[in-house]
Design a protein around this motif. Structure first.
Motif, PDB file in Angstrom:
ATOM      1  N   ARG A 148      36.356  55.464  50.169  1.00  0.00           N
ATOM      2  CA  ARG A 148      36.442  55.072  48.744  1.00  0.00           C
ATOM      3  C   ARG A 148      37.797  55.068  48.037  1.00  0.00           C
ATOM      4  O   ARG A 148      38.254  54.466  47.679  1.00  0.00           O
ATOM      5  CB  ARG A 148      35.268  55.554  47.833  1.00  0.00           C
ATOM      6  N   GLU A 149      38.288  56.272  48.293  1.00  0.00           N
ATOM      7  CA  GLU A 149      39.277  56.719  47.605  1.00  0.00           C
ATOM      8  C   GLU A 149      40.572  55.943  48.200  1.00  0.00           C
ATOM      9  O   GLU A 149      41.637  55.570  47.559  1.00  0.00           O
ATOM     10  CB  GLU A 149      39.684  58.184  47.651  1.00  0.00           C
ATOM     11  N   ALA A 150      40.658  55.982  49.642  1.00  0.00           N
ATOM     12  CA  ALA A 150      41.666  55.212  50.164  1.00  0.00           C
ATOM     13  C   ALA A 150      41.583  53.885  49.992  1.00  0.00           C
ATOM     14  O   ALA A 150      42.790  53.054  49.676  1.00  0.00           O
ATOM     15  CB  ALA A 150      41.288  55.395  51.857  1.00  0.00           C
ATOM     16  N   PHE A 151      40.284  53.184  49.765  1.00  0.00           N
ATOM     17  CA  PHE A 151      40.347  51.727  49.413  1.00  0.00           C
ATOM     18  C   PHE A 151      40.928  51.554  48.149  1.00  0.00           C
ATOM     19  O   PHE A 151      41.677  50.486  47.992  1.00  0.00           O
ATOM     20  CB  PHE A 151      38.859  51.387  49.213  1.00  0.00           C
ATOM     21  N   PHE A 152      40.813  52.240  46.887  1.00  0.00           N
ATOM     22  CA  PHE A 152      41.214  52.224  46.001  1.00  0.00           C
ATOM     23  C   PHE A 152      42.924  52.437  45.804  1.00  0.00           C
ATOM     24  O   PHE A 152      43.480  51.726  44.849  1.00  0.00           O
ATOM     25  CB  PHE A 152      40.606  53.174  44.688  1.00  0.00           C
ATOM     26  N   ASN A 153      43.204  53.255  46.687  1.00  0.00           N
ATOM     27  CA  ASN A 153      44.595  53.535  46.774  1.00  0.00           C
ATOM     28  C   ASN A 153      45.495  52.607  47.616  1.00  0.00           C
ATOM     29  O   ASN A 153      46.732  52.763  48.158  1.00  0.00           O
ATOM     30  CB  ASN A 153      45.037  55.114  47.225  1.00  0.00           C
ATOM     31  N   ALA A 154      44.522  51.664  48.233  1.00  0.00           N
ATOM     32  CA  ALA A 154      45.357  50.744  49.394  1.00  0.00           C
ATOM     33  C   ALA A 154      46.341  49.534  48.697  1.00  0.00           C
ATOM     34  O   ALA A 154      47.041  48.987  49.503  1.00  0.00           O
ATOM     35  CB  ALA A 154      44.155  50.009  50.219  1.00  0.00           C
ATOM     36  N   GLY A 155      46.106  49.522  47.350  1.00  0.00           N
ATOM     37  CA  GLY A 155      47.081  48.562  46.737  1.00  0.00           C
ATOM     38  C   GLY A 155      46.382  47.151  46.490  1.00  0.00           C
ATOM     39  O   GLY A 155      45.485  46.878  47.022  1.00  0.00           O
ATOM     40  N   LYS A 156      47.093  46.174  46.091  1.00  0.00           N
ATOM     41  CA  LYS A 156      46.541  44.872  45.781  1.00  0.00           C
ATOM     42  C   LYS A 156      46.521  44.073  47.002  1.00  0.00           C
ATOM     43  O   LYS A 156      47.034  44.180  47.914  1.00  0.00           O
ATOM     44  CB  LYS A 156      47.386  44.076  44.871  1.00  0.00           C
ATOM     45  N   VAL A 157      45.426  43.042  47.107  1.00  0.00           N
ATOM     46  CA  VAL A 157      45.459  42.115  47.994  1.00  0.00           C
ATOM     47  C   VAL A 157      45.634  40.659  47.342  1.00  0.00           C
ATOM     48  O   VAL A 157      45.637  40.524  46.105  1.00  0.00           O
ATOM     49  CB  VAL A 157      43.725  42.011  48.776  1.00  0.00           C
ATOM     50  N   PRO A 158      45.759  39.570  48.193  1.00  0.00           N
ATOM     51  CA  PRO A 158      46.128  38.335  47.696  1.00  0.00           C
ATOM     52  C   PRO A 158      44.901  37.974  46.788  1.00  0.00           C
ATOM     53  O   PRO A 158      43.778  38.220  47.049  1.00  0.00           O
ATOM     54  CB  PRO A 158      45.909  37.581  48.847  1.00  0.00           C
ATOM     55  N   LEU A 159      45.309  37.383  45.461  1.00  0.00           N
ATOM     56  CA  LEU A 159      44.178  36.938  44.393  1.00  0.00           C
ATOM     57  C   LEU A 159      43.007  36.325  45.028  1.00  0.00           C
ATOM     58  O   LEU A 159      41.935  36.345  44.666  1.00  0.00           O
ATOM     59  CB  LEU A 159      45.012  36.370  43.305  1.00  0.00           C
ATOM     60  N   LYS A 160      43.360  35.235  45.939  1.00  0.00           N
ATOM     61  CA  LYS A 160      42.252  34.455  46.369  1.00  0.00           C
ATOM     62  C   LYS A 160      41.376  35.063  47.200  1.00  0.00           C
ATOM     63  O   LYS A 160      40.169  34.554  47.182  1.00  0.00           O
ATOM     64  CB  LYS A 160      43.146  33.358  47.404  1.00  0.00           C
ATOM     65  N   VAL A 161      41.598  36.262  47.591  1.00  0.00           N
ATOM     66  CA  VAL A 161      40.537  36.914  48.346  1.00  0.00           C
ATOM     67  C   VAL A 161      40.089  38.367  47.846  1.00  0.00           C
ATOM     68  O   VAL A 161      39.367  39.196  48.197  1.00  0.00           O
ATOM     69  CB  VAL A 161      40.934  37.426  49.850  1.00  0.00           C
ATOM     70  N   ASN A 162      40.588  38.470  46.513  1.00  0.00           N
ATOM     71  CA  ASN A 162      40.550  39.726  45.850  1.00  0.00           C
ATOM     72  C   ASN A 162      38.919  40.112  45.556  1.00  0.00           C
ATOM     73  O   ASN A 162      38.333  41.050  45.755  1.00  0.00           O
ATOM     74  CB  ASN A 162      41.292  39.772  44.485  1.00  0.00           C
ATOM     75  N   GLU A 163      38.219  39.018  44.906  1.00  0.00           N
ATOM     76  CA  GLU A 163      36.699  39.135  44.331  1.00  0.00           C
ATOM     77  C   GLU A 163      35.982  39.191  46.049  1.00  0.00           C
ATOM     78  O   GLU A 163      34.930  39.917  45.802  1.00  0.00           O
ATOM     79  CB  GLU A 163      36.373  37.950  43.602  1.00  0.00           C
ATOM     80  N   ALA A 164      36.338  38.321  47.027  1.00  0.00           N
ATOM     81  CA  ALA A 164      35.457  38.623  48.101  1.00  0.00           C
ATOM     82  C   ALA A 164      35.433  39.935  48.861  1.00  0.00           C
ATOM     83  O   ALA A 164      34.594  40.429  49.277  1.00  0.00           O
ATOM     84  CB  ALA A 164      36.016  37.427  49.095  1.00  0.00           C
ATOM     85  N   THR A 165      36.717  40.347  48.798  1.00  0.00           N
ATOM     86  CA  THR A 165      36.863  41.565  49.449  1.00  0.00           C
ATOM     87  C   THR A 165      36.308  42.692  48.702  1.00  0.00           C
ATOM     88  O   THR A 165      35.652  43.850  49.280  1.00  0.00           O
ATOM     89  CB  THR A 165      38.423  42.078  49.573  1.00  0.00           C
ATOM     90  N   TRP A 166      36.374  42.640  47.253  1.00  0.00           N
ATOM     91  CA  TRP A 166      35.712  43.682  46.553  1.00  0.00           C
ATOM     92  C   TRP A 166      34.324  43.510  46.771  1.00  0.00           C
ATOM     93  O   TRP A 166      33.301  44.757  46.892  1.00  0.00           O
ATOM     94  CB  TRP A 166      36.045  43.420  44.894  1.00  0.00           C
ATOM     95  N   ALA A 167      33.453  42.491  46.759  1.00  0.00           N
ATOM     96  CA  ALA A 167      31.985  42.348  46.924  1.00  0.00           C
ATOM     97  C   ALA A 167      31.832  42.772  48.294  1.00  0.00           C
ATOM     98  O   ALA A 167      30.840  43.534  48.490  1.00  0.00           O
ATOM     99  CB  ALA A 167      31.637  40.908  46.878  1.00  0.00           C
ATOM    100  N   LYS A 168      32.626  42.576  49.464  1.00  0.00           N
ATOM    101  CA  LYS A 168      32.287  42.983  50.721  1.00  0.00           C
ATOM    102  C   LYS A 168      32.327  44.645  50.794  1.00  0.00           C
ATOM    103  O   LYS A 168      31.510  45.351  51.408  1.00  0.00           O
ATOM    104  CB  LYS A 168      33.476  42.704  51.648  1.00  0.00           C
ATOM    105  N   PHE A 169      33.130  45.381  50.095  1.00  0.00           N
ATOM    106  CA  PHE A 169      33.481  46.808  49.871  1.00  0.00           C
ATOM    107  C   PHE A 169      32.221  47.202  49.023  1.00  0.00           C
ATOM    108  O   PHE A 169      31.647  48.288  49.523  1.00  0.00           O
ATOM    109  CB  PHE A 169      34.589  46.981  49.129  1.00  0.00           C
ATOM    110  N   LYS A 170      31.818  46.612  48.095  1.00  0.00           N
ATOM    111  CA  LYS A 170      30.524  46.946  47.213  1.00  0.00           C
ATOM    112  C   LYS A 170      29.407  47.168  48.282  1.00  0.00           C
ATOM    113  O   LYS A 170      28.451  47.608  48.178  1.00  0.00           O
ATOM    114  CB  LYS A 170      30.451  46.366  46.176  1.00  0.00           C
ATOM    115  N   GLU A 171      29.379  45.968  49.064  1.00  0.00           N
ATOM    116  CA  GLU A 171      27.937  45.949  49.827  1.00  0.00           C
ATOM    117  C   GLU A 171      28.144  46.879  50.913  1.00  0.00           C
ATOM    118  O   GLU A 171      26.876  47.408  51.408  1.00  0.00           O
ATOM    119  CB  GLU A 171      27.911  44.532  50.353  1.00  0.00           C
ATOM    120  N   ALA A 172      29.197  47.276  51.340  1.00  0.00           N
ATOM    121  CA  ALA A 172      29.151  48.324  52.749  1.00  0.00           C
ATOM    122  C   ALA A 172      28.805  49.537  51.861  1.00  0.00           C
ATOM    123  O   ALA A 172      28.039  50.421  52.360  1.00  0.00           O
ATOM    124  CB  ALA A 172      30.712  48.323  53.093  1.00  0.00           C
TER     125      ALA A 172
END
Length: 658
Positions: free
Chosen positions: A378-402
């Motif tokens: 989790r800490e590594a995910f938050f420190n990994a930096g920004k992702v493209p805006l178009k996939v930001n919400e989808a990536t966050w949703a996938k992370f939350k589900e995992a």
């Protein structure tokens, strides 16, 4: 000129504005009058230079419009331009508390109108992370048997953040309420300046006076504050149009116009030189922000130049602008590559969390290890930096589900574990009841093994709920300690008594050395029996001092030897002494029982031996009785029969004690 004449002239100019604009655009296609552009009029398809593509022209228009729109935003609220100087931090890597602290810092140190984008970024991250925590807490609450409708969660950092965000909204609203009034007034003032510019054309006064009035109006325009963003371009275009009309009006006095053209040319050449320097600057964003300021100066603070220079200087300025803008686009492309790598890293982290969930866990230690692994991911995910805006919400949703899937598995494990722990709790409570029911018992021989047994069972029972663990252990330990403390106290008391008995037996033992028995046999036996009773009356001695009983028995044997006793009589007296010792032992007659079993066994053995000897005599049917072998057999039978009588007498003595 009278007010009526000015009004009439104004109407004439207004009525011809459309015609004048059209004529100006057609006659001077490369002049600096423009609509929605920075300097010259936007070229139409018919007016493109040979070899210039439509896509290239549209790209340039888009580039210039982007600068215009940013300047219009800054112009509406002059504090907005400060937003470029404020660091935009990696809000997605910050904790809830760090986000709240950063918001408070911005409110304290920066202009509220300049931190809008920063606050929006902070607010989005705070809401996402808080909602993730709330979802996790809610799931735990439901898994623990709670009703969803009863769930409620809050935290000090949430309250702190809400107060800071509320302060931001209040300060921003107050700022814009005040700004709105100023914007409206400034717009009215600038429209009035435009009207006054219109009135300067064809005035019947000294041209120098008119020119001075024109310069005064320009200065008033520059000093007038911001106006509404949606009015910015129209107001400026109208102003710029009437400035150019005035310069055309100045053809009657070319000296003044040429002087102004020369001044504007010098200033614009300085702007171009600075833009060309910025094109070489490696700090792309800083160069672009200063370029915006240069375009603003070009457009708002300086007037036109001579016709022969207009196209050349504009193309030169536009060329430098294109270099800076292209470098900016390349910079964003590189950022996009970084964002793509960050995305790959975050997707790998999500996959690792999913793998951990799929592996499962069968023990508390195992699940705790996985919890630490997921927390690190989790800490590594938050420190990994920004992702493209178009996939930001989808990536966050996938992370939350995992993470949510793992938490469900963890909660399910602990839900089952709690059932087992509750069962263990009941077992331990039963042991506590047994311990407390028996802690006051004086039946030490029975209860002591029981207490040791339940202590052993306690160790074998697994974990209980943490909230009960210390409490029940203290309760169980107190009951056991109470019981064994009583045993130790009794043993300590008994030890003192046994030590005293040992000392007295030593005294009695010493007295036997000088004891003189009566000459009469019966009286002597009675005296010996009195000594035996006195010895038994003194009680038990410590375990390590019991050798003294052997010394006493030896002394009694010596006294009996002084009397005229047969062997069996002496043996019975000594045996009675032994039985007294066994009977005095605090062992629930176990020693007497063992002795009785032993005597019965000896009787059976002796009987068997007598039978064997009698069977042996049958082999000597034709042998005389005085045969040595026959005599020996008869003698052995007699000895065994006497022994049998002695054992039977001992058995009777034992039976008499029950």
């Amino acid at each position: 000129m009278s007010d009526n004449e000015k009004a009439q002239k104004k109407e004439e100019v207004d009525s011809n504005n459309t015609v004048e604009n059209s004529a100006e655009l057609n006659e001077n296609q490369n002049t600096e009058s423009t609509s929605n552009a920075v300097e010259p009029v936007v070229e139409t398809n018919e007016n493109k230079k040979e070899g210039e593509s439509e896509d290239s022209s549209e790209a340039q228009d888009e580039m210039l419009n982007e600068i215009d729109e940013s300047n219009a935003e800054d112009a509406e609220d002059e504090g907005n331009k400060d937003r470029h100087k404020i660091e935009v931090k990696e809000y997605d890597t910050m904790s809830l508390e760090a986000l709240a602290i950063e918001l408070e810092r911005l409110l304290e140190t920066e202009k509220v109108q300049a931190i809008r984008d920063h606050v929006n970024g902070i607010n989005n991250e705070f809401k996402l992370k808080l909602q993730a925590i709330i979802d996790e807490k809610k799931e735990d609450f439901i898994n623990d048997g709670g009703n969803e409708i009863d769930f409620y969660y809050t935290s000090p950092v949430q309250k702190r953040y809400k107060e800071a965000y509320k302060l931001y909204r209040t300060k921003l609203n107050n700022h814009y309420q005040s700004l709105e009034k100023n914007l409206k007034q400034n717009l009215e003032d600038k429209l009035e300046i435009i009207e006054e510019l219109k009135g300067l054309i064809n005035v019947e006064e000294n041209i120098n006076t008119t020119y001075k009035n024109f310069k005064d109006l320009q200065e008033r325009w520059r000093k007038t504050g911001p106006i509404p963003r949606d009015k910015y371009n129209n107001a400026w275009n109208s102003y710029h149009h009437h400035v150019e009309l005035f310069y055309d009006f100045l053809h009657l006095n070319r000296d003044l116009r040429d002087l102004d053209f020369k001044h504007n040319l010098e200033k614009k050449l300085l702007i171009i030189e600075r833009a060309e320097e910025l094109a070489k600057d490696n700090n792309v964003m800083r160069a672009f922000r200063e370029l915006q300021e240069l375009h603003k100066m070009w457009k708002e603070e300086l007037g036109p130049v001579g016709m022969e220079h207009r196209e050349a200087i504009w193309e030169r300025f536009k060329a430098a602008t294109k270099i800076i803008n292209d470098k900016r686009h390349s910079y964003y492309q590189e950022i996009d590559k970084v964002y793509e790598k960050n995305l790959e890293k975050k997707l790998e982290i999500i996959a690792e969390i999913e793998t951990i969930s799929a592996q499962g866990a069968k023990s508390h230690g195992g699940i705790q290890k996985k919890i630490k692994q997921v927390e690190a991911l989790r800490e590594a995910f938050f420190n990994a930096g920004k992702v493209p805006l178009k996939v930001n919400e989808a990536t966050w949703a996938k992370f939350k589900e995992a993470v949510r899937t793992f938490n469900r598995q963890k909660n399910s494990f602990y839900k089952d574990l709690k059932k087992e722990q509750f069962k263990n709790l009941q077992l331990k409570l039963d042991l506590i009841k047994t311990a407390e029911d028996n802690k006051d018992s004086d039946d030490f021989d029975t209860v002591t093994p029981l207490m040791k047994k339940i202590q052993s069972e306690w160790k074998k029972i697994g974990h209980v709920p943490r909230k009960d663990s210390d409490k029940i252990w203290k309760q169980f330990k107190a009951a056991c300690n109470y019981y064994f403390d009583r045993i130790h106290a009794k043993r300590n008391a008994a030890s003192a008594e046994q030590t005293e008995a040992y000392n007295k037996k030593n005294e009695l033992l010493n007295s036997l050395k000088t004891l003189e028995l009566p000459t009469n046999k019966d009286a002597g036996i009675e005296a010996i029996k009195e000594q035996i009773k006195a010895w038994q009356a003194l009680g038990r001695v410590p375990q390590d001092k019991r050798y003294v009983d052997g010394k006493f028995q030896k002394s009694i044997d010596q006294l009996l030897a002084t009397l005229d006793l047969d062997k069996n009589e002496s043996e019975i007296i000594k045996y009675e002494n032994k039985l007294e010792v066994l009977n005095a032992a605090d062992d629930d007659n176990r020693n007497l029982d063992n002795e009785r079993v032993f005597i019965r066994k000896k009787i059976d053995e002796v009987k068997s031996q007598i039978n064997q000897l009698e069977n042996n005599l049958q082999f000597f049917t034709n042998v005389e009785d005085d045969n040595p072998l026959v005599k020996e057999v008869h003698n052995n039978i007699k000895i065994h029969e006497e022994s049998l009588e002695l054992w039977k007498t001992k058995l009777k003595k034992i039976k008499n004690l029950y």
